[in-house]
Design a protein around this motif. Structure first.
Motif, PDB file in Angstrom:
ATOM      1  N   VAL A 122       0.809  -1.216   0.000  1.00 31.83           N
ATOM      2  CA  VAL A 122       0.000   0.000   0.000  1.00 31.83           C
ATOM      3  C   VAL A 122       0.844   1.269   0.000  1.00 31.83           C
ATOM      4  O   VAL A 122       0.584   2.209  -0.753  1.00 31.83           O
ATOM      5  CB  VAL A 122      -0.967  -0.011   1.207  1.00 31.83           C
ATOM      6  N   ILE A 123       1.871   1.320   0.818  1.00 28.58           N
ATOM      7  CA  ILE A 123       2.662   2.541   0.953  1.00 28.58           C
ATOM      8  C   ILE A 123       3.705   2.672  -0.151  1.00 28.58           C
ATOM      9  O   ILE A 123       3.901   3.759  -0.718  1.00 28.58           O
ATOM     10  CB  ILE A 123       3.333   2.597   2.339  1.00 28.58           C
ATOM     11  N   ARG A 124       4.391   1.591  -0.482  1.00 27.11           N
ATOM     12  CA  ARG A 124       5.424   1.657  -1.528  1.00 27.11           C
ATOM     13  C   ARG A 124       4.831   1.632  -2.936  1.00 27.11           C
ATOM     14  O   ARG A 124       5.543   1.859  -3.907  1.00 27.11           O
ATOM     15  CB  ARG A 124       6.419   0.501  -1.375  1.00 27.11           C
ATOM     16  N   ASP A 125       3.552   1.352  -3.038  1.00 25.15           N
ATOM     17  CA  ASP A 125       2.848   1.301  -4.318  1.00 25.15           C
ATOM     18  C   ASP A 125       3.493   0.279  -5.261  1.00 25.15           C
ATOM     19  O   ASP A 125       3.635   0.525  -6.461  1.00 25.15           O
ATOM     20  CB  ASP A 125       2.796   2.683  -4.976  1.00 25.15           C
ATOM     21  N   GLU A 126       3.870  -0.862  -4.710  1.00 28.13           N
ATOM     22  CA  GLU A 126       4.397  -1.959  -5.512  1.00 28.13           C
ATOM     23  C   GLU A 126       3.285  -2.990  -5.693  1.00 28.13           C
ATOM     24  O   GLU A 126       2.769  -3.531  -4.713  1.00 28.13           O
ATOM     25  CB  GLU A 126       5.601  -2.613  -4.836  1.00 28.13           C
ATOM     26  N   LEU A 127       2.922  -3.239  -6.944  1.00 29.80           N
ATOM     27  CA  LEU A 127       1.893  -4.223  -7.250  1.00 29.80           C
ATOM     28  C   LEU A 127       2.549  -5.492  -7.778  1.00 29.80           C
ATOM     29  O   LEU A 127       3.082  -5.532  -8.883  1.00 29.80           O
ATOM     30  CB  LEU A 127       0.914  -3.681  -8.287  1.00 29.80           C
ATOM     31  N   PHE A 128       2.536  -6.543  -6.953  1.00 31.40           N
ATOM     32  CA  PHE A 128       3.010  -7.857  -7.355  1.00 31.40           C
ATOM     33  C   PHE A 128       1.804  -8.621  -7.909  1.00 31.40           C
ATOM     34  O   PHE A 128       0.756  -8.679  -7.260  1.00 31.40           O
ATOM     35  CB  PHE A 128       3.573  -8.621  -6.157  1.00 31.40           C
ATOM     36  N   TRP A 129       1.941  -9.208  -9.095  1.00 36.10           N
ATOM     37  CA  TRP A 129       0.808  -9.935  -9.653  1.00 36.10           C
ATOM     38  C   TRP A 129       1.275 -11.147 -10.451  1.00 36.10           C
ATOM     39  O   TRP A 129       2.394 -11.173 -10.964  1.00 36.10           O
ATOM     40  CB  TRP A 129      -0.072  -9.031 -10.511  1.00 36.10           C
ATOM     41  N   ALA A 130       0.420 -12.142 -10.501  1.00 35.81           N
ATOM     42  CA  ALA A 130       0.758 -13.372 -11.218  1.00 35.81           C
ATOM     43  C   ALA A 130      -0.518 -14.078 -11.617  1.00 35.81           C
ATOM     44  O   ALA A 130      -1.544 -13.983 -10.945  1.00 35.81           O
ATOM     45  CB  ALA A 130       1.606 -14.294 -10.346  1.00 35.81           C
ATOM     46  N   GLU A 131      -0.424 -14.806 -12.733  1.00 39.39           N
ATOM     47  CA  GLU A 131      -1.525 -15.621 -13.212  1.00 39.39           C
ATOM     48  C   GLU A 131      -0.945 -16.931 -13.726  1.00 39.39           C
ATOM     49  O   GLU A 131       0.143 -16.947 -14.310  1.00 39.39           O
ATOM     50  CB  GLU A 131      -2.281 -14.888 -14.318  1.00 39.39           C
ATOM     51  N   LYS A 132      -1.652 -18.018 -13.490  1.00 42.19           N
ATOM     52  CA  LYS A 132      -1.148 -19.331 -13.862  1.00 42.19           C
ATOM     53  C   LYS A 132      -0.768 -19.374 -15.344  1.00 42.19           C
ATOM     54  O   LYS A 132      -1.558 -19.044 -16.223  1.00 42.19           O
ATOM     55  CB  LYS A 132      -2.194 -20.406 -13.564  1.00 42.19           C
ATOM     56  N   GLY A 133       0.481 -19.785 -15.594  1.00 42.69           N
ATOM     57  CA  GLY A 133       0.978 -19.913 -16.952  1.00 42.69           C
ATOM     58  C   GLY A 133       1.458 -18.630 -17.591  1.00 42.69           C
ATOM     59  O   GLY A 133       1.966 -18.649 -18.720  1.00 42.69           O
ATOM     60  N   VAL A 134       1.356 -17.510 -16.875  1.00 31.18           N
ATOM     61  CA  VAL A 134       1.713 -16.194 -17.435  1.00 31.18           C
ATOM     62  C   VAL A 134       3.009 -15.653 -16.833  1.00 31.18           C
ATOM     63  O   VAL A 134       3.722 -14.874 -17.456  1.00 31.18           O
ATOM     64  CB  VAL A 134       0.557 -15.193 -17.220  1.00 31.18           C
ATOM     65  N   GLY A 135       3.341 -16.079 -15.618  1.00 33.95           N
ATOM     66  CA  GLY A 135       4.518 -15.565 -14.941  1.00 33.95           C
ATOM     67  C   GLY A 135       4.147 -14.625 -13.812  1.00 33.95           C
ATOM     68  O   GLY A 135       2.967 -14.373 -13.549  1.00 33.95           O
ATOM     69  N   TYR A 137       5.031 -10.808 -11.826  1.00 38.50           N
ATOM     70  CA  TYR A 137       5.489  -9.468 -12.179  1.00 38.50           C
ATOM     71  C   TYR A 137       5.433  -8.539 -10.971  1.00 38.50           C
ATOM     72  O   TYR A 137       4.605  -8.703 -10.074  1.00 38.50           O
ATOM     73  CB  TYR A 137       4.621  -8.879 -13.298  1.00 38.50           C
ATOM     74  N   LEU A 138       6.312  -7.546 -10.987  1.00 38.88           N
ATOM     75  CA  LEU A 138       6.261  -6.417 -10.059  1.00 38.88           C
ATOM     76  C   LEU A 138       6.006  -5.183 -10.895  1.00 38.88           C
ATOM     77  O   LEU A 138       6.867  -4.778 -11.682  1.00 38.88           O
ATOM     78  CB  LEU A 138       7.564  -6.302  -9.273  1.00 38.88           C
ATOM     79  N   ASN A 139       4.824  -4.613 -10.753  1.00 34.06           N
ATOM     80  CA  ASN A 139       4.349  -3.560 -11.652  1.00 34.06           C
ATOM     81  C   ASN A 139       4.434  -4.085 -13.085  1.00 34.06           C
ATOM     82  O   ASN A 139       3.729  -5.004 -13.431  1.00 34.06           O
ATOM     83  CB  ASN A 139       5.110  -2.262 -11.424  1.00 34.06           C
ATOM     84  N   GLU A 140       5.336  -3.587 -13.921  1.00 32.14           N
ATOM     85  CA  GLU A 140       5.416  -4.062 -15.304  1.00 32.14           C
ATOM     86  C   GLU A 140       6.639  -4.948 -15.561  1.00 32.14           C
ATOM     87  O   GLU A 140       6.874  -5.361 -16.690  1.00 32.14           O
ATOM     88  CB  GLU A 140       5.459  -2.864 -16.262  1.00 32.14           C
ATOM     89  N   ARG A 141       7.405  -5.248 -14.513  1.00 32.81           N
ATOM     90  CA  ARG A 141       8.668  -5.977 -14.681  1.00 32.81           C
ATOM     91  C   ARG A 141       8.518  -7.434 -14.265  1.00 32.81           C
ATOM     92  O   ARG A 141       7.993  -7.735 -13.201  1.00 32.81           O
ATOM     93  CB  ARG A 141       9.759  -5.294 -13.848  1.00 32.81           C
ATOM     94  N   ARG A 142       9.004  -8.347 -15.085  1.00 33.54           N
ATOM     95  CA  ARG A 142       8.982  -9.781 -14.764  1.00 33.54           C
ATOM     96  C   ARG A 142       9.899 -10.047 -13.578  1.00 33.54           C
ATOM     97  O   ARG A 142      11.010  -9.482 -13.495  1.00 33.54           O
ATOM     98  CB  ARG A 142       9.469 -10.586 -15.979  1.00 33.54           C
ATOM     99  N   ILE A 143       9.474 -10.871 -12.653  1.00 34.04           N
ATOM    100  CA  ILE A 143      10.293 -11.202 -11.495  1.00 34.04           C
ATOM    101  C   ILE A 143      10.535 -12.701 -11.432  1.00 34.04           C
ATOM    102  O   ILE A 143       9.749 -13.508 -11.950  1.00 34.04           O
ATOM    103  CB  ILE A 143       9.670 -10.714 -10.168  1.00 34.04           C
ATOM    104  N   ARG A 144      11.639 -13.075 -10.777  1.00 35.70           N
ATOM    105  CA  ARG A 144      12.020 -14.469 -10.579  1.00 35.70           C
ATOM    106  C   ARG A 144      12.520 -14.655  -9.156  1.00 35.70           C
ATOM    107  O   ARG A 144      13.033 -13.710  -8.538  1.00 35.70           O
ATOM    108  CB  ARG A 144      13.150 -14.859 -11.543  1.00 35.70           C
ATOM    109  N   VAL A 145      12.385 -15.870  -8.648  1.00 30.88           N
ATOM    110  CA  VAL A 145      12.969 -16.185  -7.344  1.00 30.88           C
ATOM    111  C   VAL A 145      14.489 -16.078  -7.431  1.00 30.88           C
ATOM    112  O   VAL A 145      15.062 -16.056  -8.523  1.00 30.88           O
ATOM    113  CB  VAL A 145      12.559 -17.594  -6.872  1.00 30.88           C
ATOM    114  N   SER A 146      15.139 -16.022  -6.299  1.00 34.86           N
ATOM    115  CA  SER A 146      16.592 -15.851  -6.268  1.00 34.86           C
ATOM    116  C   SER A 146      17.312 -17.066  -6.849  1.00 34.86           C
ATOM    117  O   SER A 146      16.756 -18.159  -6.940  1.00 34.86           O
ATOM    118  CB  SER A 146      17.069 -15.617  -4.830  1.00 34.86           C
TER     119      SER A 146
END
Length: 264
Positions: A122-135, A137-146
């Protein structure tokens, strides 16, 4: 640029509306009406208000979906298949103490399977989102585990049982086992954000027990779509039913779970 589906857009828009309400209440937190669910488990007017906003917006967009909510309980799905799983304010204790680390979490479950999720810081305005088979994302950037491969270099997150909750002795044994093998452990107070951070590679792993479905549903989708592993303590897929969760990248998941099971 990531192309969000109509479902993800709907979830994000509803969360943004609730976000504005939470920010207003956070700025006036010292005046907020607060009640207790348990000895150290609080619910505020902000929780209830945000949940009503989310429920109202999502019901308009998908009227046949049911709901599983932290404050409002279960509303049966008209189609008998789809459920929104909502936590309007994950990190309530942080919120009420003026600590800017809390999130909105929304997931979609279809016939028992988690297929989409968002976690909005809420405060940092970071939207993490994911959908099955799509990957994931953090806002518009693809993310991966370490990509870390050694426990000795890894940073893990966890949660501590609240006052009045069972499991304190077990947690102390788990903490002792893990902290002797890893670079560091963090306890930040929001399970949804802990899982989002695992998905983004900020944490190498996360474990906790005593959780509810709305605490972890969206985060499970995020970690899986970011290439990580999420299981219950037994290595199965019953995180929601058993209330215990272990999440990490594909290399560190097994040694982390082994440490936890050995002291269980």
């Amino acid at each position: 640029m990531a192309l969000k589906s109509a479902l993800i857009n709907a979830m994000g828009n509803a969360a943004r509306k609730a976000q504005r309400s939470l920010i207003r209440d956070f700025n006036e937190v010292e005046h907020l009406q607060v009640s207790k669910k348990g000895p150290a488990d609080f619910v505020s007017a902000a929780d209830r208000k945000a949940e009503k906003i989310l429920q109202g917006e999502l019901a308009k967009l998908r009227p046949d979906f049911g709901f599983l909510m932290e404050e409002g309980g279960r509303v049966e799905a008209r189609d008998g298949r789809h459920y929104w799983i909502i936590d309007p304010l994950d990190g309530t204790t942080n919120f009420l103490h003026g600590i800017p680390h809390f999130a909105i979490s929304v997931a979609v479950q279809r016939e028992g399977e988690l297929i989409a999720g968002i976690v909005l810081d809420v405060i940092r305005d970071e939207l993490f989102w994911a959908e099955k088979g799509v990957g994931a994302y953090l806002n518009e950037r693809r993310i991966r585990v370490s990509a870390r491969r050694k426990l000795s270099e890894a940073l893990f997150a966890t949660g501590i049982p609240f006052l009045g909750r069972p499991g304190h002795a077990e947690f102390r044994r788990e903490l002792a086992a893990v902290m002797g093998e890893v670079a560091g452990i963090r306890r930040m107070g929001s399970a949804a954000l802990d899982l989002a951070y695992v998905a983004a590679g900020r944490y190498d792993g996360y474990w906790e027990t005593g959780l509810s479905p709305w605490d972890v549903a969206a985060g499970i989708v995020l970690v899986r779509e970011a290439g990580g592993m999420v299981t219950d303590y037994a290595g199965g897929d019953r995180m929601v039913e058993t209330s215990g969760i272990v999440a990490a990248n594909d290399v560190l998941h097994a040694p982390l779970r082994k440490l936890l099971v050995q002291v269980g």
